[in-house]
Design a protein around this motif. Structure first.
Motif, PDB file in Angstrom:
ATOM      1  N   VAL A  74       0.843  -1.197   0.000  1.00  0.00           N
ATOM      2  CA  VAL A  74       0.000   0.000   0.000  1.00  0.00           C
ATOM      3  C   VAL A  74       0.882   1.253   0.000  1.00  0.00           C
ATOM      4  CG1 VAL A  74      -1.689   1.324   1.327  1.00  0.00           C
ATOM      5  CG2 VAL A  74      -1.878  -1.162   1.201  1.00  0.00           C
ATOM      6  N   PRO A  75       0.710   2.120  -1.000  1.00  0.00           N
ATOM      7  CA  PRO A  75       1.474   3.372  -0.978  1.00  0.00           C
ATOM      8  C   PRO A  75       1.076   4.213   0.238  1.00  0.00           C
ATOM      9  CG  PRO A  75       0.313   3.096  -3.071  1.00  0.00           C
ATOM     10  CD  PRO A  75      -0.159   2.018  -2.152  1.00  0.00           C
ATOM     11  N   ASN A  76       2.039   4.801   0.877  1.00  0.00           N
ATOM     12  CA  ASN A  76       1.803   5.695   2.026  1.00  0.00           C
ATOM     13  C   ASN A  76       1.130   5.007   3.204  1.00  0.00           C
ATOM     14  OD1 ASN A  76       2.860   7.897   0.502  1.00  0.00           O
ATOM     15  ND2 ASN A  76       0.885   8.076  -0.514  1.00  0.00           N
ATOM     16  N   ARG A  79       1.381   3.469  10.470  1.00  0.00           N
ATOM     17  CA  ARG A  79       1.226   2.563  11.613  1.00  0.00           C
ATOM     18  C   ARG A  79      -0.240   2.220  11.840  1.00  0.00           C
ATOM     19  NH1 ARG A  79      -0.178   2.450  16.761  1.00  0.00           N
ATOM     20  NH2 ARG A  79       1.023   1.417  18.368  1.00  0.00           N
ATOM     21  N   SER A  80      -1.139   3.111  11.448  1.00  0.00           N
ATOM     22  CA  SER A  80      -2.564   2.871  11.670  1.00  0.00           C
ATOM     23  C   SER A  80      -3.257   2.221  10.469  1.00  0.00           C
ATOM     24  CB  SER A  80      -3.270   4.174  12.050  1.00  0.00           C
ATOM     25  OG  SER A  80      -3.287   5.063  10.958  1.00  0.00           O
ATOM     26  N   SER A  81      -2.494   1.864   9.437  1.00  0.00           N
ATOM     27  CA  SER A  81      -3.079   1.209   8.260  1.00  0.00           C
ATOM     28  C   SER A  81      -3.484  -0.222   8.603  1.00  0.00           C
ATOM     29  CB  SER A  81      -2.063   1.178   7.116  1.00  0.00           C
ATOM     30  OG  SER A  81      -1.842   2.462   6.599  1.00  0.00           O
ATOM     31  N   ARG A  82      -4.673  -0.582   8.172  1.00  0.00           N
ATOM     32  CA  ARG A  82      -5.167  -1.953   8.345  1.00  0.00           C
ATOM     33  C   ARG A  82      -6.038  -2.309   7.153  1.00  0.00           C
ATOM     34  NH1 ARG A  82      -4.817  -4.350  13.519  1.00  0.00           N
ATOM     35  NH2 ARG A  82      -5.404  -6.196  12.312  1.00  0.00           N
ATOM     36  N   LEU A  96     -15.455   3.112  16.990  1.00  0.00           N
ATOM     37  CA  LEU A  96     -14.300   3.061  16.095  1.00  0.00           C
ATOM     38  C   LEU A  96     -14.416   4.105  14.987  1.00  0.00           C
ATOM     39  CD1 LEU A  96     -11.724   1.349  15.230  1.00  0.00           C
ATOM     40  CD2 LEU A  96     -13.263   0.252  13.623  1.00  0.00           C
ATOM     41  N   ILE A  97     -13.286   4.746  14.700  1.00  0.00           N
ATOM     42  CA  ILE A  97     -13.194   5.731  13.622  1.00  0.00           C
ATOM     43  C   ILE A  97     -12.203   5.211  12.594  1.00  0.00           C
ATOM     44  CG2 ILE A  97     -12.499   8.083  13.030  1.00  0.00           C
ATOM     45  CD1 ILE A  97     -13.219   8.808  15.989  1.00  0.00           C
ATOM     46  N   ALA A  98     -12.625   5.159  11.342  1.00  0.00           N
ATOM     47  CA  ALA A  98     -11.774   4.724  10.236  1.00  0.00           C
ATOM     48  C   ALA A  98     -11.773   5.786   9.161  1.00  0.00           C
ATOM     49  CB  ALA A  98     -12.257   3.395   9.672  1.00  0.00           C
ATOM     50  N   ARG A  99     -10.590   6.093   8.680  1.00  0.00           N
ATOM     51  CA  ARG A  99     -10.452   7.054   7.591  1.00  0.00           C
ATOM     52  C   ARG A  99     -10.145   6.301   6.301  1.00  0.00           C
ATOM     53  NH1 ARG A  99      -9.627   9.701  12.000  1.00  0.00           N
ATOM     54  NH2 ARG A  99      -9.791  11.936  12.196  1.00  0.00           N
ATOM     55  N   LEU A 100     -10.797   6.719   5.226  1.00  0.00           N
ATOM     56  CA  LEU A 100     -10.534   6.120   3.926  1.00  0.00           C
ATOM     57  C   LEU A 100      -9.442   6.943   3.249  1.00  0.00           C
ATOM     58  CD1 LEU A 100     -14.206   5.498   2.814  1.00  0.00           C
ATOM     59  CD2 LEU A 100     -12.668   3.958   4.007  1.00  0.00           C
ATOM     60  N   PRO A 101      -8.365   6.290   2.832  1.00  0.00           N
ATOM     61  CA  PRO A 101      -7.252   7.074   2.239  1.00  0.00           C
ATOM     62  C   PRO A 101      -7.607   7.668   0.885  1.00  0.00           C
ATOM     63  CG  PRO A 101      -6.746   4.711   2.282  1.00  0.00           C
ATOM     64  CD  PRO A 101      -8.086   4.895   2.902  1.00  0.00           C
TER      65      PRO A 101
END
Length: 101
Positions: A74-76, A79-82, A96-101
């Protein structure tokens, strides 16, 4: 029910709920989020990559070696990437809060 919030790249906030045991991928798809999950949750792609809010990172089980291998592609990645397909939702993840790249 487990409360979830998704932040999209354009800044839109989408709140939804999930049942315990459901994956973050399925909950996000049900809420209309653009999480492809092309491989059907088999960790053969990274199209369900999300950034987990730092307040929740340590509440998740550590990623498996296979998940880490996919995240290496995954580009960029951070530590919080899942991979959302690998996050089984539990009551401990309520809010839970998730951000979409």
């Amino acid at each position: 029910m487990i409360a979830l919030t998704f932040f999209t790249p354009d800044g839109t906030t989408v709140a939804t709920e999930a049942v315990p045991g459901e994956t973050l991928l399925r909950a996000g798809q049900r809420a209309g989020q653009p999480l492809e999950g092309t491989c059907g949750g088999q960790m053969a792609c990274a199209t369900c990559h999300v950034l987990i809010d730092p307040a929740f990172v340590d509440r998740l089980p550590a990623p498996s070696a296979e998940e880490e291998d996919m995240l290496d592609l995954v580009p960029n990645a951070t530590r919080s990437s899942r991979l959302a397909c690998q996050i089984a939702l539990t009551p401990a993840l309520d809010g839970l809060i998730a951000r979409l790249p």
